[in-house]
Design a protein around this motif. Structure first.
Motif, PDB file in Angstrom:
ATOM      1  N   ILE A 148      -7.106  19.951 -14.334  1.00 31.79           N
ATOM      2  CA  ILE A 148      -8.003  20.559 -13.351  1.00 31.79           C
ATOM      3  C   ILE A 148      -7.423  20.276 -11.981  1.00 31.79           C
ATOM      4  O   ILE A 148      -7.001  19.148 -11.694  1.00 31.79           O
ATOM      5  N   ASN A 165     -14.222  24.194 -13.210  1.00 32.23           N
ATOM      6  CA  ASN A 165     -14.772  23.000 -13.848  1.00 32.23           C
ATOM      7  C   ASN A 165     -16.221  22.810 -13.412  1.00 32.23           C
ATOM      8  O   ASN A 165     -16.516  22.724 -12.223  1.00 32.23           O
ATOM      9  N   THR A 195     -11.870  14.250 -12.700  1.00 33.57           N
ATOM     10  CA  THR A 195     -11.166  15.376 -13.322  1.00 33.57           C
ATOM     11  C   THR A 195      -9.738  15.028 -13.745  1.00 33.57           C
ATOM     12  O   THR A 195      -9.181  15.672 -14.626  1.00 33.57           O
TER      13      THR A 195
END
Ligand code: UD1
Ligand code: CA
Length: 451
Positions: A148, A165, A195
């Protein structure tokens, strides 16, 4: 065994409010409470991460599964989750949720947990027309999630990605601990990004089960008052549609508000701008006209609530009619086939069956029987300046218009009170009682002339 980690330590400065962000409400329920309710049945513990100024949050939100976890400094989402590590078991599935993403549904959480049970790691994404500000999901040529990238760290090509996300994920405890311990604040914000654990999992050959959330409002985050208002509308629309699918007629779904629970029988009709608060229970064929506020009420079959009426903590029987412009205050019980008309206020009183208070009255602390007719403008004087007193009106009584009943006082069975009387003593059964000066005319009286 599953456990939840709910992130709630952020300051919420964009709300521009003295109230903690997660204590703002949607559908009259705290944002944090929404997240707790959606996840409660899927987990054994709710680890809620809070900041230093969260006393009000602790005081407001109660749940036996909550474990409050302090994050002294807000060093990023990864750092927030790290604070809960002492409470995570290796074998458990850890669900990560956000207190400012309140509309997540129980079903979605269940699916996410099930996926994590098979692969060890699952992630909820969503496709947005305008992905600005969100972390983008990077997939390889086989469509497998690789990492991400945050908005502030993304390349031009990465910024074009519309799958983002949601931040919501479920991870096996042992994996979560391992990757969290490897986090470094190597990014433009100098924060520990949660992330980043995705890339670490991929490198570790963990395959990440992802699924895309179809309903965008479920994953919408609330950062400011505009988003709060949008979440309220989305929430209400969702409720209205659920009720309609169970047979409720709603005249305009965009002008429907239910801030609590609503039960209803068959063929009920809700006109525009009706606000339900607390727990309400409608029988069959109940009609609620425009602009009513109905709070903690029980309303029987075939009863009509006419426009601009307010009912609070009270019950109304069947085949009755309330309003227009009636105010039914707490602890009132109205029977069957009864009528409360316009500009009538009733407080802490019971009115049995087939009785009518049709116009411009105040009825407080009263017990009114069956088949009673209360004329226009009648007032029960329940307050002597220091204490409240009871009025009782027995079955079949008729109270003439514009009378005052000074409590404590009892009006007997089938008694009649002459219009315009001030009644200070009990009135006997079956008789006419009145208190009025005899009408007289002064023959020689003349109006004054203007000088
Ligand atoms: C985060 C995600 C981003 C995702 C987005 C979805 C990271 C690094 N980024 O970004 O990929 O698209 O959410 O909304 O995770 N919080 C704490 N303690 C902290 C920092 C944050 O409790 O130290 C809480 C905040 O109160 C908030 C939540 O975590 O509820 C998210 O934090 P925020 O800083 O808003 O992350 P985003 O930049 O939105
Ligand atoms: Ca955010």
């Amino acid at each position: 065994m599953n456990t939840a980690i709910i992130l709630a330590a952020g300051q919420g400065t964009r709300m521009k409010s003295q109230t903690s962000k997660v204590l703002h409400k949607v559908g009259n329920k705290y944002l944090l409470q929404h997240v707790i309710d959606a996840s409660h049945n899927h987990v054994e513990t709710l680890n809620v991460i809070i900041g230093d100024n969260s006393q009000s949050v602790k005081a407001a939100v109660k749940d036996s599964k909550i474990n409050w976890v302090l994050q002294k400094k807000q060093l990023g989402t990864g750092h927030a989750v790290q604070q809960a590590i002492p409470f995570i078991e290796d074998k458990s599935i850890c669900l990560i949720l956000y207190a400012d993403v309140p509309l997540i549904e129980s079903q979605t959480i269940e699916e996410l947990i099930n996926k994590a049970h098979s692969t060890g790691f699952s992630l909820l994404s969503v496709v947005l027309e305008d992905p600005f500000g969100y972390g983008r999901i990077i997939r390889d040529s086989n469509g497998l999630i690789q990492s991400i990238v945050e908005q502030k760290d993304a390349s031009k090509a990465e910024l074009k990605i519309k799958e983002i996300n949601t931040g919501i994920m479920a991870v096996k405890g042992s994996l979560l601990k391992k990757y969290l311990s490897e986090l470094k604040p190597n990014n433009s914000q100098g924060e520990f990004y949660l992330t980043d654990i995705i890339e670490k999992a991929v490198k570790d050959n963990v395959s990440i089960a992802s699924f895309k959330c179809e309903n965008k409002s479920e994953v919408m985050g609330i950062n400011d008052k505009k988003q709060l208002s949008q979440a309220e509308r989305d929430y209400q629309l969702n409720l209205a549609q659920g009720f309609m699918s169970k047979g409720l007629t709603i005249m305009d779904q965009s002008r429907f508000d239910c801030r609590g629970n609503l039960n209803f029988g068959n063929d009920c009709i809700i006109d525009i701008n009706v606000v339900f608060e607390g727990d309400n229970d409608l029988g069959n064929n109940v009609v609620i006209s425009p602009n009513c506020i109905i709070k903690n009420a029980k309303i029987g079959d075939n009863t009509q609530i006419l426009a601009n009426s307010i009912i609070e903590n009270s019950s109304i029987g069947s085949n009755s009619s309330i309003g227009p412009f009636a105010r039914i205050r707490p602890d009132t019980h109205i029977g069957n086939h009864s009528k409360i008309g316009n500009f009538v206020e009733v407080k802490k009183s019971s009115i049995l069956n087939n009785s009518k208070v049709s116009h411009l009255s105040y009825i407080g602390d009263s017990k009114i029987g069956n088949d009673v007719n209360v004329g226009a403008g009648v007032i029960t004087c329940n307050y002597d300046g220091s204490n409240k007193h009871q009025t009782e009106i027995k079955d079949g009584a008729f109270i003439g218009s514009n009378s005052q009943l000074v409590a404590p006082v009892t009006i007997g069975k089938n008694a009649t009170i002459g219009a315009g009387s001030t009644i200070t003593q009990n009135a006997p059964d079956n008789k006419l009682t009145l208190s009025r000066n005899k009408q007289s005319t002064i023959e020689k009286w003349k109006r004054r002339k203007k000088k």
